[in-house]
Structure formats: structure tokens, C-alpha cells
Motif scaffolding. Structure first.
Motif, short mmCIF file in Angstrom:
data_model
loop_
_atom_site.label_atom_id
_atom_site.label_comp_id
_atom_site.label_asym_id
_atom_site.label_seq_id
_atom_site.Cartn_x
_atom_site.Cartn_y
_atom_site.Cartn_z
N ASN A 1 -5.16 4.80 -3.06
CA ASN A 1 -6.40 4.85 -2.47
C ASN A 1 -6.27 5.70 -1.15
O ASN A 1 -5.57 4.99 -0.23
CB ASN A 1 -6.83 3.39 -2.22
N THR B 1 -9.89 -6.23 5.23
CA THR B 1 -9.83 -7.48 4.81
C THR B 1 -10.66 -8.38 4.83
O THR B 1 -11.09 -9.21 4.20
CB THR B 1 -8.16 -7.99 4.90
N LEU C 1 -9.52 -1.80 7.16
CA LEU C 1 -9.08 -1.58 5.65
C LEU C 1 -10.33 -1.88 4.83
O LEU C 1 -10.64 -0.89 4.02
CB LEU C 1 -8.03 -2.50 5.20
N HIS D 1 -8.15 5.83 1.41
CA HIS D 1 -8.68 5.20 2.58
C HIS D 1 -7.54 4.25 2.94
O HIS D 1 -7.20 3.99 4.03
CB HIS D 1 -10.00 4.54 2.31
N TYR D 2 -7.17 3.48 1.95
CA TYR D 2 -5.98 2.34 2.35
C TYR D 2 -4.76 3.08 3.01
O TYR D 2 -4.29 2.38 3.85
CB TYR D 2 -5.64 1.76 0.78
N ARG D 3 -4.25 4.38 2.37
CA ARG D 3 -3.11 4.79 2.89
C ARG D 3 -3.28 5.30 4.26
O ARG D 3 -2.20 5.13 5.02
CB ARG D 3 -2.69 5.82 1.90
N ILE E 1 0.84 -1.32 0.13
CA ILE E 1 0.03 0.15 -0.29
C ILE E 1 0.78 1.31 0.04
O ILE E 1 0.62 2.33 -0.93
CB ILE E 1 -0.96 -0.11 1.24
N SER F 1 -0.21 2.12 -3.62
CA SER F 1 -1.47 2.50 -3.53
C SER F 1 -1.69 4.20 -3.71
O SER F 1 -1.11 5.12 -3.23
CB SER F 1 -2.00 2.10 -2.24
N ALA G 1 -7.31 -1.75 -6.40
CA ALA G 1 -7.94 -0.89 -5.69
C ALA G 1 -7.81 0.77 -5.87
O ALA G 1 -8.46 1.31 -5.59
CB ALA G 1 -7.53 -1.10 -4.05
N ASN H 1 -13.87 -8.31 2.25
CA ASN H 1 -13.49 -7.76 1.39
C ASN H 1 -13.22 -8.44 -0.15
O ASN H 1 -12.13 -9.03 -0.02
CB ASN H 1 -11.98 -7.07 1.57
N VAL I 1 -3.58 -4.46 -4.55
CA VAL I 1 -3.50 -3.24 -4.13
C VAL I 1 -3.71 -1.99 -5.17
O VAL I 1 -4.19 -1.03 -5.11
CB VAL I 1 -2.20 -2.80 -3.43
#
Length: 453
Positions: free
Chosen positions: A338, A366, A364, A340-342, A332, A336, A445, A369, A442
Motif C-alpha cells: 500500500n 489508525t 495512516l 500510502h502506508y509505506r 508495513i 505492505s 490493506a 480506521n 497490513v
């Protein structure tokens, strides 16, 4: 297709996993293993310190360190004798306590009845056989007249009575402790529930009344175990503990070393986690009852300088498999976009470095997901396969140390294998594999349509 699969798993798997996770006897078994952790971890730390003070320096010829800290090595040896060397006694008391707790009877009495019944099943003698060269016939006759000595066809057998066999109260006695513990304390609890007890006036203080009411149930439970032990020995010439070890424990531990078994346990643990069920709790009876016993056997062999009997243990998963979430976070940070992911990765990196993955699993997430379903299940399969293969090929030493689960990745494997530097390479390779497995997903996403996944 994916939704159909998810619906099928939710309808078929979740009820089974929920029943397993809440089945009272399995919960009791799990809680009993957990209850022994203060003693087991203390013994493990003592053993690890001795490895650091003795075995590790010897590889580099630093004998001065060992000589200087000989006093601490001796103290750690005493700790080992009072923990891992008698781990079955510690476990059986915890098991009896928890069984009585489930049946809502006196917990302390349950623990004591289990402990006493286990000792009853051990017998009262130790026999050791030695090979001797041929001796004079007259001398052989004299030996055979001595109580506890027997010489037949070059084999001298020495029997010592009146002792608790030390090799029966270490990890070798685990399965017998489980069987005897359940038999004795379930009988005890049933008798208590049926009120087969001594009746005392209400004026008697509880501290006195409770032990007295436990006398008849304890008497019945212990006598039944004693009768079973005596009858079994009479009919087979074996102690129950030896028979259980040969027929049940050894084959199960052998089966646990099968690569497919190792991969399946990793896969199922992760699969339960994906559906929001604590995979560690569901799989605990297998993880601790089989792989945990293998770990204790390795610990004892390491302490005694013997060959390590098992390639894979419960700690092997922590050392080389469960830190796959760190690979996800690295992927990530690396690729990444994204937001939200970060953000979750920033918040989750510190806990994950100490093997606390829940913030990422649920943040996240997971869990449930669909985008992470494949890598989440694929990582433990690949990582356990690679780690087991490296161990089986002799590229990395088997796990012989019980390391605390919050030990950071890479260091985890280094300490767990008794400071084998090659474990660092294996840990880094597995971390790289986790990154590679998670990376495509990732990147996927980053697509705006997956922002909510």
C-alpha cells in the motif's frame, strides 16, 4: 455489524470520554501531576545516574567506577532529597495553584494555602517503635519517665516532636495531598468569590493588595483543615494522613496491581485514542494518581535498598506496551504494498523511535480506521499481559526508574528496570508480538478495496 458497533461507541462512549477529559477537577489533577515533572524527572535522573554508577558496576565487580564517582553519587543523593523525597510537597503546591486557577482566584495564594494546609494535616511528631529484649523493671520505669520514650512489653517507642515527618511528604502523602488540597483551596476560592476579604483602597498596588485580600479566605481554609485534623486525631487516635494511607491509598495501589486492572487501563487508553480522544489525558488521573504513585514508591524503595513494593507502574506501560506502533511500521516495511502506508511509515519511523506516534495515528491513520481497530486494541492487551506475567514470575525486574518518555523502545525497558538485561529480551518479544498482530491486517490493506482505509 461493524458500523452498528462504531455508531454505538460514538453515541455512548464519546460523550462520556469528552466529559471526563474536560471535567475541571480531573483536569486540575492531571495538570498538577504534569506540573511536578521538572522536579520528578530531575530526581529520577539523579537516581538513574546513581544506579549506573553504583548498582550496575557492582554486578560486574567494577568497584573502581563507584569509588571514582563517589562525589557525583553524593550530589545525586542531595538531588533525590530535594525532589522525590519531598514529592508530596511539590505536588500539593502545584495542585493548590491549579485549583485556584480553575476558580479564577489568586493562584500563588492558592498554592501556598494548599501547602500550608497539607503540613497542618501531618501532625508535629514522629514515633518509631523498636523491639527490645526484656529489661530490668526499674530501668523500664526510668525510660517511661523520659518525655518521648515509652517501654511496654518489650517495645520501645521513641517520639520526636516539632518535626515534619519525612515519611509523610514522599509518595506516601499523595492521596492526602489530593484530599487536603481540594478541601483547603476550594474553601479558599469560595471565600474569595464571596468577597470575604479585607477591603483596600484602589490606590494600593496589586502586589500588596492581592496578598491582603487573601488573608481572611486563607485563615478560614487553614483553620477548617486544622479543626478537622485535630478532631479526627482526637476521635480515632490517628492522623488523617495515616488513615487515608491505610484505608484509601494502600487498597487502591493494591488494586492497581491486579492483572485485569492493568489490562483494562491499557485497553481504555487505546480505545479513546482510536476515537481521536487523547487517551493519555482521559486516563491521566488513574495513570498518575495510582500507577504514578506506585512508581514513586518503587523509586524510594530502590534508593533505600528495600524490597520493591509494586510490580507495575505508569512507566511500565512506556517500557513494554506503548511502542506497539513501531511493530506496525515494521510490518508495513516488511509486507505492505500500500503506497500510502509505506509513505506514512517512512515519515513516521523517526518520531516513533522516540515514542511520538501521532504522525502515524493521524497520518495512516489508525484513528477511526476500521481495518486497524482489532490490532490497535489487541496489542496493548497482549503486550501488557506478557510484560506483567514476566514481571510477576520474576523473569524481569519491576520498573524502578522514571525514564523520560522519549527514550527509544528496548532501551526504555533496560533503563526503567535499573539495567536488567532480561528486559531487553522482553522488549524484543513484545515488539515481535506487535509485528505478528499487525501483520495480517497490513497484508489485508494490500487489497485495492482497502486503499482508502
Amino acid at each position: 455489524m461493524y458500523q452498528q458497533f462504531m455508531d454505538f461507541m460514538s453515541e455512548k462512549l464519546l460523550p462520556i470520554a469528552t466529559k471526563i477529559g474536560s471535567q475541571k477537577h480531573l483536569v486540575t489533577l492531571r495538570d498538577s501531576f504534569i506540573a511536578t515533572m521538572p522536579v520528578v524527572m530531575t530526581g529520577s535522573i539523579a537516581l538513574l545516574l546513581n544506579a549506573f554508577l553504583s548498582d550496575f558496576p557492582s554486578e560486574f565487580g567494577w568497584t573502581q567506577i563507584t569509588e571514582t564517582f563517589q562525589w557525583l553519587i553524593a550530589i545525586n543523593g542531595l538531588i533525590f532529597n530535594g525532589s522525590l523525597a519531598i514529592v508530596s510537597l511539590v505536588f500539593i503546591f502545584a495542585l493548590g495553584y491549579n485549583i485556584a486557577k480553575v476558580y479564577e482566584t489568586d493562584k500563588l495564594s492558592g498554592g501556598l494555602v494548599a501547602l500550608a494546609s497539607f503540613v497542618v494535616s501531618l501532625g508535629t511528631s514522629i514515633t518509631q517503635t523498636f523491639s527490645l529484649s526484656a529489661i530490668d523493671h526499674g530501668l523500664a520505669e526510668m525510660i517511661n519517665k523520659v518525655t518521648g520514650l515509652s517501654y511496654v512489653d518489650g517495645q520501645l517507642s521513641v517520639t520526636i516532636s516539632g518535626l515534619i515527618p519525612g515519611n509523610q511528604i514522599n509518595s506516601r502523602g499523595y492521596f492526602t495531598a489530593i484530599v487536603i488540597g481540594f478541601i483547603a483551596v476550594v474553601i479558599f476560592s469560595k471565600c474569595m468569590q464571596k468577597k470575604w476579604t479585607i477591603k483596600l483602597p484602589n490606590s494600593v498596588p496589586p502586589a500588596i493588595a492581592v496578598p491582603f485580600t487573601s488573608i481572611i479566605p486563607a485563615f478560614i481554609a487553614m483553620y477548617i483543615v486544622a479543626i478537622i485534623t485535630y478532631a479526627f486525631n482526637l476521635m480515632t487516635g490517628q492522623l488523617i494522613i495515616d488513615w487515608i494511607y491505610d484505608v484509601l491509598q494502600t487498597p487502591l495501589l493494591g488494586l492497581s496491581q491486579n492483572p485485569l486492572s492493568i489490562i483494562m487501563v491499557a485497553f481504555l487508553t487505546q480505545l479513546f485514542w482510536f476515537f481521536g480522544i487523547h487517551g493519555g489525558n482521559v486516563m491521566a488521573p488513574i495513570m498518575e494518581g495510582v500507577f504514578g504513585v506506585a512508581l514513586l514508591a518503587n523509586l524510594e524503595a530502590y534508593q533505600l535498598g528495600k524490597d520493591i513494593p509494586y510490580l507495575w507502574t505508569s512507566v511500565s506501560y512506556g517500557a513494554f506496551v506503548w511502542y506497539a506502533t513501531l511493530g506496525l511500521l515494521i510490518a508495513i516495511f516488511w509486507q505492505s504494498r500500500n503506497k500510502h502506508y509505506r509513505e506514512v511509515a517512512k515519515l513516521g519511523i523517526a518520531p516513533v523511535l522516540f515514542n511520538i506516534g501521532e504522525p502515524v495515528m493521524y497520518g495512516l491513520p489508525t484513528v477511526l480506521n476500521p481495518l486497524m481497530f482489532i490490532p490497535f486494541l489487541l496489542c496493548p492487551i497482549v503486550l501488557s499481559t506478557v510484560a506483567y506475567g514476566a514481571t510477576a514470575l520474576g523473569l524481569v525486574s519491576p520498573v524502578t526508574q522514571n525514564v523520560t518518555w522519549v527514550m527509544p523502545p528496548v532501551l526504555y525497558g533496560f533503563f526503567a528496570t535499573g539495567f536488567d538485561w532480561k528486559s531487553i529480551i522482553l522488549s524484543l518479544i513484545n515488539l515481535g508480538l506487535a509485528i505478528a498482530i499487525y501483520l495480517p491486517f497490513v497484508k489485508l490493506a494490500n487489497n485495492p478495496k482497502f486503499e482508502k482505509l
